[in-house]
Motif scaffolding. Structure first.
Motif, PDB file in Angstrom:
ATOM      1  N   UNK A  49      44.130  40.226  46.407  1.00  0.00           N
ATOM      2  CA  UNK A  49      43.993  40.717  45.020  1.00  0.00           C
ATOM      3  C   UNK A  49      45.192  41.551  44.560  1.00  0.00           C
ATOM      4  N   UNK A  50      45.964  42.060  45.504  1.00  0.00           N
ATOM      5  CA  UNK A  50      47.151  42.798  45.095  1.00  0.00           C
ATOM      6  C   UNK A  50      48.226  41.838  44.566  1.00  0.00           C
ATOM      7  N   UNK A  53      45.733  39.893  40.969  1.00  0.00           N
ATOM      8  CA  UNK A  53      44.679  40.826  40.537  1.00  0.00           C
ATOM      9  C   UNK A  53      43.639  40.204  39.610  1.00  0.00           C
ATOM     10  N   UNK A  54      43.984  39.081  38.951  1.00  0.00           N
ATOM     11  CA  UNK A  54      43.023  38.432  38.050  1.00  0.00           C
ATOM     12  C   UNK A  54      41.722  38.079  38.758  1.00  0.00           C
ATOM     13  N   UNK A  56      40.222  39.728  41.140  1.00  0.00           N
ATOM     14  CA  UNK A  56      39.369  40.926  41.271  1.00  0.00           C
ATOM     15  C   UNK A  56      38.591  41.139  39.977  1.00  0.00           C
ATOM     16  N   UNK A  57      39.283  40.925  38.864  1.00  0.00           N
ATOM     17  CA  UNK A  57      38.677  41.086  37.550  1.00  0.00           C
ATOM     18  C   UNK A  57      37.601  40.024  37.329  1.00  0.00           C
ATOM     19  N   UNK A  60      34.635  40.613  39.558  1.00  0.00           N
ATOM     20  CA  UNK A  60      34.168  42.015  39.530  1.00  0.00           C
ATOM     21  C   UNK A  60      34.153  42.588  40.943  1.00  0.00           C
ATOM     22  N   UNK A  61      35.228  42.379  41.603  1.00  0.00           N
ATOM     23  CA  UNK A  61      35.328  42.867  42.972  1.00  0.00           C
ATOM     24  C   UNK A  61      36.126  44.163  42.979  1.00  0.00           C
ATOM     25  N   UNK A  62      35.439  45.240  43.315  1.00  0.00           N
ATOM     26  CA  UNK A  62      36.107  46.536  43.374  1.00  0.00           C
ATOM     27  C   UNK A  62      36.343  46.952  44.811  1.00  0.00           C
ATOM     28  N   UNK A  63      35.566  46.277  45.719  1.00  0.00           N
ATOM     29  CA  UNK A  63      35.695  46.605  47.131  1.00  0.00           C
ATOM     30  C   UNK A  63      36.384  45.446  47.841  1.00  0.00           C
ATOM     31  N   UNK A  64      37.216  45.795  48.757  1.00  0.00           N
ATOM     32  CA  UNK A  64      37.855  44.748  49.569  1.00  0.00           C
ATOM     33  C   UNK A  64      37.716  45.149  51.038  1.00  0.00           C
TER      34      UNK A  64
ATOM     35  N   UNK B 114      37.314  49.005  51.526  1.00  0.00           N
ATOM     36  CA  UNK B 114      37.991  49.997  50.675  1.00  0.00           C
ATOM     37  C   UNK B 114      37.842  49.600  49.208  1.00  0.00           C
ATOM     38  N   UNK B 117      40.048  46.678  45.508  1.00  0.00           N
ATOM     39  CA  UNK B 117      39.657  45.702  44.485  1.00  0.00           C
ATOM     40  C   UNK B 117      39.650  46.337  43.104  1.00  0.00           C
ATOM     41  N   UNK B 118      39.211  47.582  43.073  1.00  0.00           N
ATOM     42  CA  UNK B 118      39.197  48.311  41.793  1.00  0.00           C
ATOM     43  C   UNK B 118      40.626  48.514  41.299  1.00  0.00           C
ATOM     44  N   UNK B 120      43.143  46.664  42.015  1.00  0.00           N
ATOM     45  CA  UNK B 120      43.631  45.350  41.574  1.00  0.00           C
ATOM     46  C   UNK B 120      43.101  45.031  40.183  1.00  0.00           C
ATOM     47  N   UNK B 121      41.838  45.380  39.933  1.00  0.00           N
ATOM     48  CA  UNK B 121      41.234  45.144  38.616  1.00  0.00           C
ATOM     49  C   UNK B 121      41.988  45.924  37.540  1.00  0.00           C
ATOM     50  N   UNK B 124      45.287  44.371  36.932  1.00  0.00           N
ATOM     51  CA  UNK B 124      45.176  43.134  36.156  1.00  0.00           C
ATOM     52  C   UNK B 124      45.000  43.432  34.672  1.00  0.00           C
TER      53      UNK B 124
END
Lengths: 95, 584
Positions: A49-50, A53-54, A56-57, A60-64, B114, B117-118, B120-121, B124
């Protein structure tokens, strides 16, 4: 086995953030699942996602790491490094 | 340069105006740009509204903003926003991006993870939109999924570090710290990790709830850390604090009035006592017991302003509009015409219906709507004696805001029972805030109760401190000079009687004077006569003396002459004798 058929037909997307130990652990688990025949390699993808990043959006993934399990009717998210393979197996079965 | 590091930091500080004047004031210009700001508060404290309002203001200033809610859907956020004046017209989707996020319902946790992901969001969204300000609402819902406290600490650190590295301004709302141990720890971490912390709270007094805000932290800048009152209306969050005095000075000239311009008091005899009337933009306190004509004086002033082409807001706390109209028209001050033509507006307020800060805001809003240049608050004591926690703040905000607008203010203050001037001076500090202080009282004398008016103070104006009798006629109020006698002030028929007595005494005194004068004049004339007689006598004596002297001188002369003659004759006689002898 019904267990196997469900997970095999599902689309698996593993979202990771860079090359962390958690990301490596999750990848390894995913490889094991494929090796076990629990997942179809062609239905599995891994996304950083780094870099993208799209995704993740979109998910709706905030955790990895997060493993998104999509069937035709359901979407299940499994968050974590997935190092407890048995736990992941049963979650996949339930998905 | 090492001696003054903090000055450099202040100068370099980049702030982000929130559009909430009171908040910008207490934070010295706004929130820190490019930093993380925490908004703490219990459920319903207004955290989301405050954040949304700040985003809306930034968008209106040409910035782009992102709102990410972890609790609400995008639709419900937009719906909430539409209920406020600043959100009613909506925002272009590209300018204010509201993300319908929420934690997935079918979520399982297996192992460590961790919050990248947030990050990254956020990356984005901000990359795609060019947004510079982000709000994370209800982040605690997300954080509570983290397994351990240590994880939470680590992830918050990661998030705040990333935000700072990006130059983004991020608002994070979080539940109040008292809820549970985990929430308390989270609050402590956020408090430590963020650059600025705002705490919203509620305070119950009786049945009334006061909302409050406190800036508990503002790294690298001076801030006002005490608890300030907040009002929530359809305009959103208002922080009720009096703005700076500098503003007050600069706006006096904005109002366009000369520094010595005056407004009529509405009572002809009162104007000269105050140097020509109330100074434009000044504050006058009218204090007195019930029935001492405070409202009547206020009505007289209102009508005088309206007749001079001004606009007046009459804030009535005690009486409803109909009562006030009836009461004032019965003493010759009819509000009907100015009410009809819109130059006068009555704002009915109730001290029991809310907090003083809410009243203060409503009054200022009404002043702005009307374009009022004079305001009557009748009585202001309804606000000051309400027992609410933010009376002083509300009053200070109200009066400062009115001063900034150049509005002339008349405040009535009700004194009950035996309350004296000293009580008024100590119980409320209005008397110190007021430029003029007029005290109305009853003076009982000879079975009468008469109204009396005293100008206790009148700043920057030569004024009389004498008591005047206030008489209400069918044509309105008249002031008459009161009678001071033996330390007492006499009003009404006692004054008339005393005046008559004193007139007689004065006549008698004048007769006495005349008589005395005549006597003295006569005595003086007599003395002058005597002086003139004595003068004549002196002249006589002088003449006698002269005569005497001239007589004496004549005699001496004659003696001398005789002697000379004898000597001469003797000398010639001897010769004759010698001749005689020779003849013999």
């Amino acid at each position: 086995m019904t267990e196997m058929s469900t997970s095999r037909s599902a689309e698996l997307t593993l979202l990771v953030a860079g090359e962390s130990s958690a990301a490596r652990s999750a990848r390894a688990t995913l490889d094991t699942l494929i090796g076990d025949g629990l997942a179809e390699a062609s239905h599995v993808r891994v996304i950083d996602v780094l870099q993208q990043p799209d995704y993740a959006l979109r998910y709706k993934v905030y955790f990895t790491p997060s493993l998104i399990v999509e069937t035709s009717t359901t979407t299940t998210t499994i968050v974590g490094d997935l190092h407890e393979i048995d736990e992941v197996r049963s979650l996949l079965a339930a998905a | 340069m090492d001696e003054q590091p903090q000055f450099h930091e202040v100068e370099a500080r980049s702030v982000l105006e929130t559009g909430i004047a009171g908040l910008d004031h207490i934070t010295g210009g706004g929130l820190p740009r490019g930093r993380v700001i925490s908004i703490f508060g219990a459920a319903g404290a207004g955290k989301t509204v405050l954040g949304l309002q700040i985003l809306a203001h930034r968008v209106s200033m040409g910035e782009r903003a992102v709102f990410i809610s972890f609790e609400q859907t995008a639709d419900s956020v937009l719906e909430d926003m539409a209920g406020f004046s600043w959100g009613a017209d909506g925002f272009p989707e590209d300018d204010l991006i509201v993300l319908e996020t929420g934690v997935p319902t079918d979520l399982h946790i297996s192992g460590r993870f961790d919050m990248q992901g947030l990050i990254a969001t956020l990356l984005a969204v901000t990359d795609a939109s060019g947004a510079t300000i982000v709000m994370l609402d209800g982040l605690n819902a997300l954080l509570s999924l983290l397994l351990e406290e240590a994880d939470e600490r680590r992830e918050l650190l990661r998030l705040t570090d990333w935000v700072r590295s990006q130059g983004l301004t991020v608002l994070i709302t979080a539940k109040a710290s008292a809820e549970n141990e985990r929430a308390r720890t989270r609050a402590e971490i956020l408090d430590y990790q963020t650059d600025c912390v705002l705490v919203l709270d509620r305070l119950q007094t009786g049945n009334t709830i006061s909302r409050t805000l406190q800036v508990t932290k503002y790294r690298g800048a001076a801030h006002i850390g005490h608890i300030v009152p907040v009002v929530m209306t359809h305009n959103g969050v208002d922080v009720v604090v009096a703005a700076s005095l500098v503003l007050e000075d600069s706006t006096t000239s904005v109002s366009g009035s000369r520094p010595d311009e005056r407004m009529p008091t509405g009572v002809e005899e009162l104007d000269p006592l105050l140097g020509g009337g109330y100074l434009v933009g000044s504050r006058t306190l009218l204090s007195g017991a019930p029935g001492t004509s405070k409202s009547t004086l206020a009505a007289a002033f209102s009508l005088a302003v309206v007749q001079g082409g001004g606009r007046v807001l009459y804030v009535s706390f005690d009486e409803v509009r109909a009562q006030l109209e009836l009461h004032t028209s019965s003493v010759g001050y009819s509000f009907r015409e100015p009410l009809e033509n819109g130059s006068l507006r009555i704002l009915e307020e109730s001290a029991a219906g809310g907090t003083p800060e809410e009243s203060a805001l409503r009054i200022i809003r009404a002043v702005d709507e009307l374009g009022a240049n004079a305001v009557v608050i009748d009585p202001v004591s309804a606000l000051t004696s309400s027992g609410q926690p933010f009376v002083e703040e509300a009053l200070s905000y109200l009066l400062t805001s009115l001063s900034q607008r150049g509005v002339t203010v008349l405040l009535t203050s009700l004194l009950h029972g035996a309350a004296s001037l000293d009580d008024e001076a100590t119980n409320s500090n209005i008397s110190t805030i007021a430029d003029n202080w007029i005290h109305l009282t009853y003076i009982a004398n000879g079975g009468e109760r008469n109204r009396a008016l005293t100008i206790v103070k009148s700043r920057a104006t030569a004024h009389t401190n004498q008591v005047r009798e206030l008489v209400i006629t069918s044509d309105g109020i008249e002031l008459r000079p009161a009678y001071a006698a033996d330390g007492d002030v006499l009003l009404g028929s006692a004054r008339v009687q005393k005046e008559e007595q004193d007139r007689t005494a004065a006549w008698l005194r004048s007769v006495e004077y005349e008589r005395g004068e005549a006597e003295i004049l006569a005595s003086m004339a007599e003395l002058e006569g005597r002086i003139s007689g004595l003068g004549n006598e002196v002249d006589l004596r002088r003449r006698d003396l002269e005569r005497l002297r001239s007589t004496r001188d004549g005699a001496l002369e004659r003696t001398a002459t005789a002697l000379e003659a004898r000597v001469a004759s003797r000398r010639s006689g001897n010769l004759a004798n010698e001749g005689e002898a020779n003849q013999k």
